[in-house]
Design an enzyme around this catalytic site. Structure first.
Site, short mmCIF file in Angstrom:
data_model
loop_
_atom_site.label_atom_id
_atom_site.label_comp_id
_atom_site.label_asym_id
_atom_site.label_seq_id
_atom_site.Cartn_x
_atom_site.Cartn_y
_atom_site.Cartn_z
N LYS A 59 0.80 -1.23 0.00
CA LYS A 59 0.00 0.00 0.00
C LYS A 59 0.84 1.29 0.00
O LYS A 59 0.34 2.36 0.34
CB LYS A 59 -1.01 0.04 1.16
CG LYS A 59 -1.85 -1.19 1.33
CD LYS A 59 -2.37 -1.75 0.04
CE LYS A 59 -3.48 -0.93 -0.60
NZ LYS A 59 -3.87 -1.58 -1.90
N HIS A 120 6.74 -7.47 -2.35
CA HIS A 120 6.60 -6.80 -1.05
C HIS A 120 7.60 -7.40 -0.04
O HIS A 120 7.54 -7.06 1.14
CB HIS A 120 5.19 -6.97 -0.49
CG HIS A 120 4.13 -6.23 -1.23
ND1 HIS A 120 4.30 -4.97 -1.74
CD2 HIS A 120 2.85 -6.57 -1.54
CE1 HIS A 120 3.18 -4.57 -2.32
NE2 HIS A 120 2.29 -5.52 -2.23
N SER A 150 -4.22 3.07 4.59
CA SER A 150 -4.46 2.43 3.29
C SER A 150 -4.51 0.90 3.45
O SER A 150 -5.36 0.22 2.88
CB SER A 150 -3.36 2.84 2.31
OG SER A 150 -3.60 2.29 1.04
N PHE A 267 -10.14 -0.37 -4.71
CA PHE A 267 -8.70 -0.60 -4.77
C PHE A 267 -7.98 0.74 -4.90
O PHE A 267 -7.00 1.01 -4.20
CB PHE A 267 -8.37 -1.53 -5.95
CG PHE A 267 -6.91 -1.83 -6.07
CD1 PHE A 267 -6.29 -2.66 -5.16
CD2 PHE A 267 -6.15 -1.27 -7.09
CE1 PHE A 267 -4.92 -2.93 -5.25
CE2 PHE A 267 -4.78 -1.54 -7.19
CZ PHE A 267 -4.18 -2.36 -6.27
N LYS A 270 -8.24 6.62 -2.25
CA LYS A 270 -8.22 8.09 -2.19
C LYS A 270 -6.99 8.69 -2.83
O LYS A 270 -7.04 9.77 -3.40
CB LYS A 270 -8.27 8.57 -0.73
CG LYS A 270 -9.62 8.53 -0.08
CD LYS A 270 -9.58 9.36 1.20
CE LYS A 270 -10.86 9.21 1.99
NZ LYS A 270 -10.69 9.80 3.35
P1 A3P Z 1 -5.04 4.86 -0.63
O1 A3P Z 1 -5.60 3.62 -0.02
O2 A3P Z 1 -4.53 5.81 0.42
O3 A3P Z 1 -5.97 5.53 -1.57
P2 A3P Z 1 -0.38 -0.21 -3.65
O4 A3P Z 1 -0.44 -0.06 -5.12
O5 A3P Z 1 1.00 -0.36 -3.10
O6 A3P Z 1 -1.35 -1.25 -3.19
O7 A3P Z 1 -0.84 1.18 -3.02
C1 A3P Z 1 -2.18 1.57 -3.04
C2 A3P Z 1 -2.29 3.01 -2.60
O8 A3P Z 1 -1.72 3.85 -3.62
C3 A3P Z 1 -3.74 3.43 -2.46
O9 A3P Z 1 -3.76 4.46 -1.47
C4 A3P Z 1 -4.02 3.96 -3.85
O10 A3P Z 1 -5.15 4.78 -3.92
C5 A3P Z 1 -2.73 4.72 -4.10
N1 A3P Z 1 -2.51 5.03 -5.51
C6 A3P Z 1 -2.59 4.20 -6.57
N2 A3P Z 1 -2.36 4.86 -7.71
C7 A3P Z 1 -2.14 6.16 -7.37
C8 A3P Z 1 -1.86 7.35 -8.11
N3 A3P Z 1 -1.78 7.33 -9.42
N4 A3P Z 1 -1.69 8.49 -7.42
C9 A3P Z 1 -1.77 8.51 -6.07
N5 A3P Z 1 -2.04 7.42 -5.32
C10 A3P Z 1 -2.22 6.25 -5.95
#
Ligand code: A3P
Length: 307
Positions: A59, A120, A150, A267, A270
Site C-alpha cells: 500500500k 513486497h 491504506s 482498490f 483516495k
Molecule cells: P489509498 O488507499 O490511500 O488511496 P499499492 O499499489 O501499493 O497497493 O498502493 C495503493 C495506494 O496507492 C492506495 O492508497 C491507492 O489509492 C494509491 N494510488 C494508486 N495509484 C495512485 C496514483 N496514481 N496516485 C496517487 N495514489 C495512488
C-alpha cells in the site's frame, strides 16, 4: 492479485478456494499461508541480470510505480501499457498459485527479458540471485500513518488477507509488525540502508504526489531510458490518481468480488497524503508517534507528514 486466469474461465467458478488465509512466519516475517507453502520456489527464484525489481511495503504506491515503469519502458506508448492488467505485465514475485492460477514465479519464468517484477518482500527475504546478479531495485516508501490507513482499508476489502479487526487494534498490529509482510519500520529502514550496497532508487509516495514529472524523470534516469519532456508529461498525465482509477488495466476491476469486496472499499481508494488525519484520534496519534520515534531512532530516513 498477482495471479490471472488465462484459460478463459472466470475466477468466480473457484470462489471456494478464496478465504482469509492465516499468516505464517517465514524467517520471522508473517506471510499468507499459501505463499509459505510454495516458499521454496520463491527462495530459489533465478533472477536475470536485466531484471528490475519494484519493491514496496504493501500500500505504499506499488501499482502507481508499476504503471510509471511500464510506460517508461514503452516510451510513453499508452496503448501498449493497456495490453493487460498491471499485475500481468509486472508479476508479483511471491504470489502463490491457486488451482487454475499461475504463480508469480511461474509467470516470470516464461516472461521475456527484460522483466519487471513486483515484490513486497523485506530485503532480507529477497531471493539471493537478485543480489548476486546486481539487479536494479526501485523502492517506494510512504509515510507510516497513511500507509497504515491504506492497508487497513485494503485488508478489509481484500478477502484473502486476515480480517483486520477493529481500527484501534489494527494500529497496534501495524506497530508490532504482525500484519502481512511484517514490520513497516524494518522494511523501509533496511532498503534505505541497503542503498549503500546495491543499485536501489528510493522513492517517496509524498514526492510523487508533490511533483510527479520530477519523480518520473528520476525513474527514467535510473533505468537509463531517454525520453523527451513531452513524453514524460504524457506519462505523468496517464498516471494521475484519477487516470489510474478510471483505467481498467490499473484499477483491478477484473479481480472478482469474491477476492476484492468493493462494497467495503475501492482498490484505488483516495490517493492522498495526510488522509490519516481523518482516522487517528489525538490519543492514537500520540501513542503512535511516541512508538515511531523509538523505532525510527538513529536513521536519516525521514518522511513528510509523519508528526
Ligand atoms: P489509498 O488507499 O490511500 O488511496 P499499492 O499499489 O501499493 O497497493 O498502493 C495503493 C495506494 O496507492 C492506495 O492508497 C491507492 O489509492 C494509491 N494510488 C494508486 N495509484 C495512485 C496514483 N496514481 N496516485 C496517487 N495514489 C495512488
Amino acid at each position: 492479485m498477482a495471479n490471472h486466469k488465462d484459460n478463459g474461465e472466470t475466477l468466480h467458478e473457484h470462489q471456494e478456494v478464496y478465504q482469509r488465509y492465516p499468516l505464517v512466519p517465514v524467517h520471522g516475517i508473517p506471510l499468507m499461508e499459501p505463499i509459505v507453502r510454495s516458499w521454496a520456489c520463491v527462495e530459489n527464484f533465478e533472477a536475470r541480470p536485466d531484471d528490475l525489481l519494484i519493491a514496496t511495503y504493501p500500500k505504499a504506491g506499488t501499482t502507481w510505480t508499476q504503471e510509471i515503469v511500464d510506460l517508461i519502458l514503452a516510451r510513453g506508448d499508452v496503448e501498449k501499457a493497456c495490453r493487460a492488467p498491471v499485475y500481468i505485465r509486472i508479476p508479483f514475485l511471491e504470489m502463490c498459485s491457486f488451482p487454475d492460477f499461475r504463480s508469480g514465479v511461474d509467470l516470470l519464468m516464461s516472461a521475456p527479458s527484460p522483466r519487471v517484477i513486483k515484490t513486497h518482500l523485506p530485503f532480507q527475504l529477497l531471493p539471493k540471485s537478485f543480489l548476486e546478479k546486481d539487479c536494479k531495485i526501485i523502492y517506494v516508501a510512504r509515510n507510516a500513518k497513511d500507509n497504515l490507513v491504506s492497508y487497513y482499508f485494503f485488508d478489509r476489502m481484500n478477502l484473502v488477507q486476515p480480517d483486520p479487526g477493529p481500527w484501534d487494534g489494527y494500529i497496534k498490529k501495524f506497530m508490532e509488525g504482525t500484519v502481512a509482510w511484517g514490520s513497516w519500520y524494518d522494511h523501509v529502514r533496511r532498503y534505505w540502508d541497503e542503498r549503500a550496497n546495491h543499485r536501489i532508487l528510493y522513492l517517496f509516495y509524498e514526492d510523487m504526489k508533490e511533483d510527479l514529472s520530477r519523480e518520473i524523470q528520476r525513474v527514467k534516469n535510473f533505468l537509463e531510458v531517454d525520453l523527451s519532456e513531452s513524453v514524460v508529461q504524457k506519462i505523468a498525465q496517464h498516471t494521475t490518481f484519477q487516470a489510474m482509477k478510471a483505467n481498467p488495466m490499473t484499477n483491478c476491476e477484473d479481480v472478482p468480488s469474491t477476492v476484492f469486496d468493493r462494497t467495503i472499499s475501492s482498490f484505488m481508494r483516495k490517493g492522498e497524503v495526510g488522509d490519516w488525519k481523518n482516522y487517528f484520534t489525538v490519543a492514537q496519534r500520540e501513542m503512535f508517534d511516541a512508538d515511531y520515534q523509538s523505532k525510527m531512532e538513529g536513521t536519516a530516513l525521514h518522511f513528510r507528514d509523519v508528526l
